[in-house]
Design an enzyme around this catalytic site. Structure first.
Site: not given
Lengths: 303, 294, 486
Positions: A140, A203, A239
């Site tokens: 991430d 995300k 996400k």
């Protein structure tokens, strides 16, 4: 990804009308989810959670406890899934990986000088490679918001592409920190940049900035994913992270995914919730559905 | 030997031109003594048709002119009227007015034109609104010209009735076709000459002469007319006009209870009658600490 | 890419039915006429049934008012006018506020009945129709003692008795649009709801009775066209306010030609919804959906003609088709239903006829894969591609969930096409460029222009048409003028 894909001019990405987005979101939130469909939805939510701890005070002990919870959400209720992944700092990847052997739960690591992203290219690459070397299944990363806001889109694009290369087989989630990007137009633009640069997931947030994930922001990103899919044929995951702590809200997100991208995205391969306290609220709701009575949080473990 | 006077030919006014009626018909206008003082065009349905085409063609250009520019042109009309004061007075005398009455009629007419000139760029502020809707939208309503207006003007006056009828309609950006007084038509034609020399674009005002009995039917059943205004008292004509108006949902206004010699006959509400209210909505983005809105 | 790029909606996760509870709602077996503050039997002694269009089941029956009943109602309204119009604006306003509050208290009951009687989704009746109706009363209540500020330099006076005839697409909301400004201005009212949707108006009558409004100020009578004609032709009515079809509007205008009755008409439409290439396309698609499928397309201002700039036509159509796949058509009482029942069998047949016409004219039809309930009157959301200005489905008001789509190249072309219609009620414009919006909004001949939005309503916002869409405005300050001599 097809090599023939033409990279668009990011200065002219599609525009977004904020009021219209909020009206669309309001429609999702009025959907009424009952009975079996609710149970199905809540199990989906559990299976899509990236159970997260990203604290300066994280220790191996804390991470191990969380990993156990990730694989054993509430053993009193049979038939529950595990969460999708745990999300930790690079220094905790090895601990998590060991704790999760045989569970099927993946390990995601933040990287690139999370959460600010204010560091050198070399450090970001080595940060990523360290996590991968320790067994991270997913990375991430955070984008360089400053460069984005300066209009330095090539910098942002190249950085994502470089991290993607460093990831090897690990899937790359690109965090925008949407709370720092101000407008939905920016969010649409950065979504396009990230996907064309190779992101496997996009995300919303680090969880360190307010606002974190919101439904309007997520909708704009889902719409970008849809347009990208139609343009290239490649699926990209989504996400939302931070601020989603109730099952009711999480169900509304799923409705939004279902009505924007459809069934193919309704799995933890393509949709995740970055959350720390969501799981227990969902578990309480499942217990309530099963028993017919409202629940107390003392009956659900907090790891 | 006395010089032979050049007599004036009274024609009609369509699209900025002075044609004769296409029908070739006329009616003699007599003075009190019964002498013929002029042959007046007896306009036909086709003249009305031609005038409507001219009015429609001129409408979008006139309606979209800067309101300030319309004000200047109306003021220019007043200036031209003032300059031709003596001619109007003598025509009114020919048609049976006393000198005092003629003078008064011309002066009120000029002043009324100035009055409406002033409204051209002001009535919008009176009749528009910003509407505080509950959702995150900017919402405002503005008046816009209704389009082409067919007017059957006052029968009892020669100049004042025309000015009273035309000024508010064109001040609001409409174009019009006006039927002048049947028994007192002289000033109508001279007024057309005033208009023609006042920077008013051709087609904005079209003036016909003839009888309401023949023309009211056509004024009200034409499918490309938006509004009909009627200043007379014939109940049967009013009924026919209103019935015909339903063919295309025309707006109809009957102003026969107003004393046009008084100030009651001048008000922005007459402009408002030939306006449509348009309401526009647009979202207001809300980013930042407090909610944006109006 | 060899892989087929198609999104699959409603495949993995079907929502269970979520019906709104109707047990708390009381509907009588039979309703009389509300005249002079009480429910009275009709002179004709005749009643007619009202049905739930989603199930074809009879819900109740209502009285069929004849000329004598109309006369009775007008006499009651006339008798009440003197006192009501002389009551101070402050006091009049307080009665109207009271109606607004009572409606808010009973909102859910009204929403349920509206949906049962008319077929619209409960989501709309609950979130739009009923709250807007209550807000309309609340808004106009506040005008009652401020009328002289609305019309500078004038001394506005009420007209007298207003005869009001309303349609079946927004039964309660239209009743509010008619009654609230009329009362605020000091008029008294005889109102007739549409024959297929009389129930919420009759519930409103009960509410008005409970509110203590003086007897005869509002009279609500039921019946079909003949009853409406008797109102239009009654000699002691001062004003006719009508919302409905252009044909009936024209008939009304003609019928009252020989009288001094004032009149406002809110008639049909065939609105252009225009999408430029620089528009926020996803929101524009939502605007298309709201424009044509809101209330099953039974909306006079529906965006039933879509104009898409050629450069983005393919992408907009694709997005539109995807969005249509997610629409839930079915039981109006289900909270998740997006498109409910067509209001009546008759209307369904008319819509189906137009769909056939569209096909025969060579339009390319698209409908989503949704299934329709076996019982009741339902129609799939429908779009026609490749149509042109001369197709009947482009020119005529269908009043159903049927959209005709054309493409355009330039701004001049689309303005000309958008205005090339006898109607002029509303229009939509979608572009990110402000100066283009104002160019368009100024040139479109329509009473309401939604820029980057569609089908928005508010009590403060005037609504009404140009050309054959009628005259007069409802809502806002401008809506007051219709009920006053100024």
């Amino acid at each position: 990804m097809s090599t023939k894909t033409t990279i668009p001019d990011f200065r002219i990405t599609p525009t977004v009308d904020q009021v219209g987005v909020e009206e669309r979101v309001a429609r999702f939130t009025t959907r009424s989810i009952k009975k079996e469909s609710k149970m199905q939805g809540m199990k989906m939510i559990l299976s899509m959670i990236d159970l997260t701890t990203l604290e300066g005070k994280d220790t191996e002990g804390k991470v191990k406890q969380m990993c156990y919870k990730a694989a054993h959400l509430h053993d009193i209720i049979p038939g529950l899934p595990t969460v999708a992944a745990v999300c930790v700092y690079p220094s905790m990847v090895k601990t998590a990986k060991d704790a999760l052997i045989g569970t099927g739960v993946k390990v995601a690591s933040v990287s690139t000088a999370f959460p600010s992203g204010q560091s050198t290219h070399e450090i970001k690459i080595s940060d990523t490679k360290f996590a991968i070397a320790n067994g991270a299944d997913e990375i991430d990363m955070v984008i360089s918001r400053g460069e984005f806001l300066k209009g330095n889109y090539n910098f942002v694009f190249d950085e994502i592409a470089a991290i993607k290369q460093a990831c090897g087989k690990a899937r790359l989630k690109v965090i925008f920190e949407t709370g720092e990007l101000s407008t939905l137009d920016n969010i649409r633009k950065v979504s396009d940049i990230a996907m064309y640069a190779g992101a496997d997931f996009i995300k919303t947030s680090t969880g360190k900035i307010s606002p974190a994930a919101t439904m309007p922001v997520t909708l704009v990103m889902l719409e970008a994913i849809r347009d990208y899919y139609y343009a290239t044929g490649r699926m990209v995951g989504m996400k939302p992270a931070g601020g989603i702590s109730t099952s009711k809200l999480a169900l509304q997100y799923l409705i939004m995914v279902n009505e924007t991208l459809g069934a193919d995205w309704l799995s933890n391969e393509w949709f995740r919730f970055g959350a720390s306290s969501l799981a227990n609220d969902v578990l309480m709701q499942i217990a309530k559905q099963n028993t017919g009575v409202y629940q107390c949080s003392d009956y659900f473990s907090k790891d | 030997m006395a010089r032979i006077e050049i007599q004036k030919t009274y024609k009609i006014y369509i699209g900025g031109q002075f044609p004769r009626t296409e029908s070739g018909r006329y009616y003699p206008l007599k003075n009190k003594k019964g002498d013929v003082i002029a042959n007046i065009c007896l306009c036909s349905r086709k003249d009305f048709r031609n005038a409507e085409v001219a009015a429609r063609a001129a409408q979008s250009g006139w309606g979209s002119r800067a309101a300030f520019n319309r004000a200047q042109i109306l003021y220019r009309i007043a200036e031209m009227l003032e300059g031709r004061k003596e001619q109007f007075i003598s025509e009114l005398l020919l048609q049976g007015s006393t000198l005092a009455a003629a003078k008064k009629e011309v002066e009120i007419s000029i002043d009324r034109m100035v009055y409406y000139s002033g409204w051209c760029d002001k009535f919008q502020a009176i009749y528009s609104s910003v509407n505080p809707v509950a959702s995150s939208h900017f919402n405002f309503s503005v008046p816009e010209p209704t389009g082409v207006v067919a007017i059957i003007a006052d029968e009892t006056t020669s100049l004042l009735g025309l000015v009273t009828a035309i000024a508010p309609v064109i001040a609001g950006g409409n174009t019009c076709i006006v039927l002048a007084s049947e028994t007192k038509p002289l000033c109508a034609v001279t007024f057309a000459e005033v208009l023609n020399s006042s920077d008013l674009p051709g087609g904005v005002v079209n003036i016909l002469t003839g009888t309401a009995a023949e023309l009211h039917e056509h004024f009200s059943n034409h499918m490309d007319v938006n509004t009909v205004i009627y200043y007379r008292n014939n109940k049967a004509e009013i009924k026919t006009i209103k019935e015909n108006a339903s063919l295309n949902v025309k707006r109809v206004f009957v102003y026969n209870k107003i004393n046009i010699a008084t100030e009651k006959a001048e008000s922005p509400y007459f402009i408002f009658d030939t306006q449509e209210i348009k309401t526009t909505w647009h979202p207001i983005e809300n980013i930042g600490a407090s909610k944006a809105g109006y | 890419m060899s892989k087929e790029k198609k999104l699959k909606f409603n495949a993995a996760w079907e929502l269970d039915p979520a019906p709104e509870d109707s047990k708390h709602v009381s509907i009588k077996k039979q309703y009389d006429l509300f005249i002079n503050g009480e429910f009275v039997k009709p002179n004709s002694k005749k009643y007619f049934a009202t049905y739930n269009p989603a199930t074809d089941e009879k819900i109740s029956e209502v009285a069929d008012a004849d000329e004598k009943d109309v006369d009775k109602a007008v006499k009651a309204a006339r008798a009440a006018f003197g006192k009501w119009s002389k009551l101070s604006g402050k006091e009049r306003g307080k009665y109207i506020y009271r109606i607004a509050r009572l409606m808010q208290e009973r909102a859910r009951e009204f929403a349920v009945i509206e949906t049962m009687d008319g077929g619209k989704p409960i989501r709309e009746s609950r979130d739009i129709d009923v709250p807007l109706a209550a807000n309309h009363f609340f808004y106009y209540a506040g005008w009652a003692d401020k009328l002289e500020y609305a019309f500078p330099n004038r001394n506005p006076k009420p007209l007298g008795v207003a005869g009001q005839i309303i349609p079946w697409n927004f039964p309660l909301l239209m009743a509010a649009w008619k009654i609230a400004p009329a009362l605020a201005a000091g008029n008294t009212v005889v109102l007739k709801p549409a024959e297929t949707t009389p129930l919420t108006a009759l519930k409103l009558a009960e509410l008005i009775r409970d509110s203590g409004l003086p007897k005869g100020v509002v009279n609500i009578i039921t019946g079909a066209g003949k009853t409406g004609a008797a109102i239009v032709n009654h000699p002691d009515i001062n004003k006719i306010a009508f919302t409905g079809s252009t044909n009936v509007g024209k008939w009304i205008q003609k019928s009252i030609a020989g009288t001094d009755k004032k009149c406002t008409l809110e008639l049909g439409g065939k609105a252009a919804n225009i999408i430029f290439e620089d528009a926020p396309l996803d929101q524009a698609v939502e605007g298309i959906i709201n424009g044509i499928f809101f209330n099953q397309g039974h909306v006079c201002c529906a965006g039933s003609r879509l104009f898409v700039q050629e450069s983005v036509a393919d992408i907009v159509i694709r997005k539109l088709k995807d969005r249509m796949e997610t629409l839930k058509v079915g039981d109006p009482m289900d909270k998740n239903t997006d498109i409910g029942a067509i209001n009546s069998k008759q209307q369904l047949l008319k819509i189906q006829e137009y769909i056939e016409i569209g096909k025969n004219e060579g339009g390319e039809i698209y409908q989503p894969s949704c299934s329709l309930p076996k019982k009741g009157n339902f129609c799939k959301p429908t779009i026609f591609l490749n149509v042109s200005q001369s197709h009947r489905i482009v020119q005529e008001e269908i009043f159903g969930p049927v959209l005709a789509i054309q493409t355009f190249r330039t701004i001049e072309e689309v303005i000309e096409k958008a205005n090339n219609i006898p109607y002029g009620l509303s229009a939509g414009v979608w572009t990110d460029k402000g100066s283009k919006i104002f160019n368009l909004t100024s040139k479109l001949k329509a009473g309401v222009v939604w820029a980057n939005t569609y089908n928005k309503f508010d009590p403060t916002s005037p609504f009404g048409g140009y050309k054959e869409s009628g005259f007069g405005r409802e809502g806002g300050l401008h809506g007051l003028g219709a009920y006053l001599t100024i």
